[in-house]
Design an enzyme around this catalytic site. Structure first.
Site, short mmCIF file in Angstrom:
data_model
loop_
_atom_site.label_atom_id
_atom_site.label_comp_id
_atom_site.label_asym_id
_atom_site.label_seq_id
_atom_site.Cartn_x
_atom_site.Cartn_y
_atom_site.Cartn_z
N VAL A 25 0.83 -1.21 0.00
CA VAL A 25 0.00 0.00 0.00
C VAL A 25 0.87 1.26 0.00
CG1 VAL A 25 -1.75 1.30 1.28
CG2 VAL A 25 -1.88 -1.20 1.18
N LYS A 117 -7.36 -1.45 8.62
CA LYS A 117 -8.73 -1.83 9.04
C LYS A 117 -8.77 -2.42 10.43
CE LYS A 117 -7.68 -5.84 6.84
NZ LYS A 117 -6.96 -5.78 5.66
N VAL A 144 -11.14 -0.28 3.99
CA VAL A 144 -12.17 -1.25 3.59
C VAL A 144 -12.30 -1.23 2.07
CG1 VAL A 144 -14.62 -1.87 3.72
CG2 VAL A 144 -13.49 -0.86 5.71
N GLY A 199 -0.29 -15.42 -5.27
CA GLY A 199 -0.11 -14.27 -4.40
C GLY A 199 -1.41 -13.65 -3.91
N LYS A 217 -13.65 -5.28 8.49
CA LYS A 217 -14.20 -4.35 7.50
C LYS A 217 -15.69 -4.11 7.76
CE LYS A 217 -10.83 -5.83 4.04
NZ LYS A 217 -10.58 -6.81 2.98
N1 HSE Z 1 -6.55 -9.75 2.23
C1 HSE Z 1 -7.63 -8.90 1.85
C2 HSE Z 1 -8.51 -9.59 0.82
C3 HSE Z 1 -7.18 -7.61 1.25
O1 HSE Z 1 -8.21 -10.71 0.42
O2 HSE Z 1 -9.50 -9.00 0.44
C4 HSE Z 1 -6.70 -6.64 2.28
O3 HSE Z 1 -7.74 -6.25 3.10
#
Ligand code: HSE
Length: 445
Positions: A25, A117, A144, A199, A217
């Site tokens: 990010v 989050k 989110v 990934g 979230k």
């Molecule tokens: N690991 C989360 C997902 C993304 O698979 O949506 C990051 O919040």
């Protein structure tokens, strides 16, 4: 509490940003800020400068070219203590150090933009109070559904509505796994391995596949939509580990599909929340959400249905959310705006306990894996009848292995409490090769 008005710095030509954390990010944010510097300046009318970046190995990290004046450090205090920096981006994740960084930054009267989050679900309202005391802002659009501007929608776009229901697909990893099982009929474990290879899923995938990421979230969205402060642990949560390819075959026979559904529903009795695999009709708009995408469907008392769709994660989509927050906060700093909207849409949150999901009344999909013998359906029907649960359908695909036969009973709408009691009565039957598996069948979609 009286708020001090922030005095605009006279003739300010720029606002300065420090980024802490250069993972997915943080790096996406940095790249967008650098690549789009001119366009951002064109929109704002002043420059949004990167003044410092902080990561564990700031020299080793492959970074986009930075001007010589940009501070590179591995010590977050170099960013938070720097008087030239107006806004701190917290992009390290986790709750301990990240919480500390945000507190320190707010105390030093720096606004904070975060993608965190977990921390915001746990301590967001407390951190907002601290931001408010210090007349600075705290922004969390990226926390989110990464690329979907759902905070802006709830905080501003549909703030005039009264939200009745909110349904979301908020975990891309789980949605990728479910839709792959649906398409390829491969077993959960092999699809999970493939998701890890690509990934999409972490080496330790539990936060995603056990629903924990989604429930943080949902806790945040429920605060924005309903003004309720919820700790994630209060939200009923089940993950997707038990889903088998055959569940999709049965769901399709019922003209449904299966998604890890995040749900918040307001009624006169209170707010009901859950994160759990659920059957939804194939015609539902959420049923069309494939792969790692996220979506949120909101029903308002006045505005009726609105739907939001996009990438839930990824360096650049989440980076867009951070940069957009930075631009909003930078405008406030530039123009000295004294009144900010709470990141939770409500100035203060209530703290009612959510309704237990056991109180909801829905049809249920009950899947049994049995070693076949005569009388199984009769016994199950007797127990369901004892709990006043009507059977809607019994589904059984042609048998492949009598020692592991999966079949399904769907029920008439029944209180979840009764369904749970019935399943407890059934659980020890000698023909079961694993405990029965239940999913609600959502209606009104
Ligand atoms: N690991 C989360 C997902 C993304 O698979 O949506 C990051 O919040």
């Amino acid at each position: 509490m009286t708020r001090e008005h922030v005095v605009p710095k006279a003739a300010r030509t720029h606002v300065s940003v420090g980024i802490i954390g250069l993972g997915n990010v943080g790096l996406g944010t940095l790249e967008i800020l650098l690549e789009s510097a001119q366009r951002i300046e064109g929109k704002l009318g002043f420059a949004l400068d990167v003044a410092a970046v902080c990561s564990r190995n700031p020299r080793q990290k492959k970074l986009p070219p930075l001007e010589g004046s940009v501070i590179r450090t591995s010590e977050w205090r170099d960013v938070v203590d720097n008087p030239e920096i107006d806004i701190v981006v917290e992009a390290i994740g986790g709750t301990a150090t990240a919480g500390h960084i945000i507190e320190e930054a707010l105390r030093r009267r720096k606004s904070v933009v975060t993608a965190n989050k977990e921390l915001m679900a746990l301590r967001g309202s407390e951190l907002w109070a601290l931001a408010s005391e210090n007349s600075v802002n705290l922004a969390m659009e990226a926390s989110v559904a990464g690329g979907i501007p759902i905070h802006t929608v709830l905080r501003e776009g549909i703030a005039g509505d009264r939200v009745l229901e909110l349904y979301g697909i908020l975990n891309g990893t789980s949605n990728f796994i479910l839709t792959e099982i649906e398409k390829s009929h491969a077993a959960f474990e092999s699809v999970l391995s493939e998701a890890q290879r690509l990934g999409y899923a972490e080496v330790d995938p539990s936060a995603d596949i056990d629903g924990l990421d989604a429930r943080s979230k949902l806790a945040i969205l429920a605060a924005l939509a309903f003004g309720e402060k919820l700790t994630p642990a209060e939200i009923y949560t089940e993950g997707i580990r038990r889903i088998m390819p055959v569940d999709f075959q049965y769901a399709h026979q019922l003209q449904h599909t299966i998604r890890l559904l995040c749900l918040a529903r307001q009624s006169d009795e209170g707010l009901l929340l859950s994160v759990r695999p659920s059957l939804i009709p194939q015609t539902a708009i959420l049923a069309h959400v494939q792969g790692a995408y996220n979506a949120i469907w909101i029903r308002g008392a006045y505005g009726d249905d609105t739907f939001y769709y996009g990438r839930g994660a990824g360096s650049k989509p989440t980076g867009v959310a951070v940069v957009s927050d930075l631009m909003r906060v930078a405008r406030e700093i530039r123009f000295g705006s004294p009144e900010r909207v709470s990141p939770f849409a409500y100035e203060s949150l209530d703290a009612h306990r959510p309704l237990p999901v056991a109180t909801q009344k829905l049809p249920y999909y009950l899947r049994f894996r049995v070693e076949d013998k005569a009388g199984i359906i009769a016994m199950l029907a007797t127990i369901l009848a004892k709990h006043e649960i009507g059977i809607d359908a019994v589904l059984q695909l042609p048998r492949e292995d009598w020692r592991d036969l999966p079949f399904v009973i769907t029920t008439e709408p029944a209180p979840e409490q009764s369904v749970r009691q019935a399943l407890l009565d059934i659980r020890d039957a000698d023909f079961l090769i694993e405990p029965p598996f239940a999913m609600p069948m959502e209606r009104g979609f």
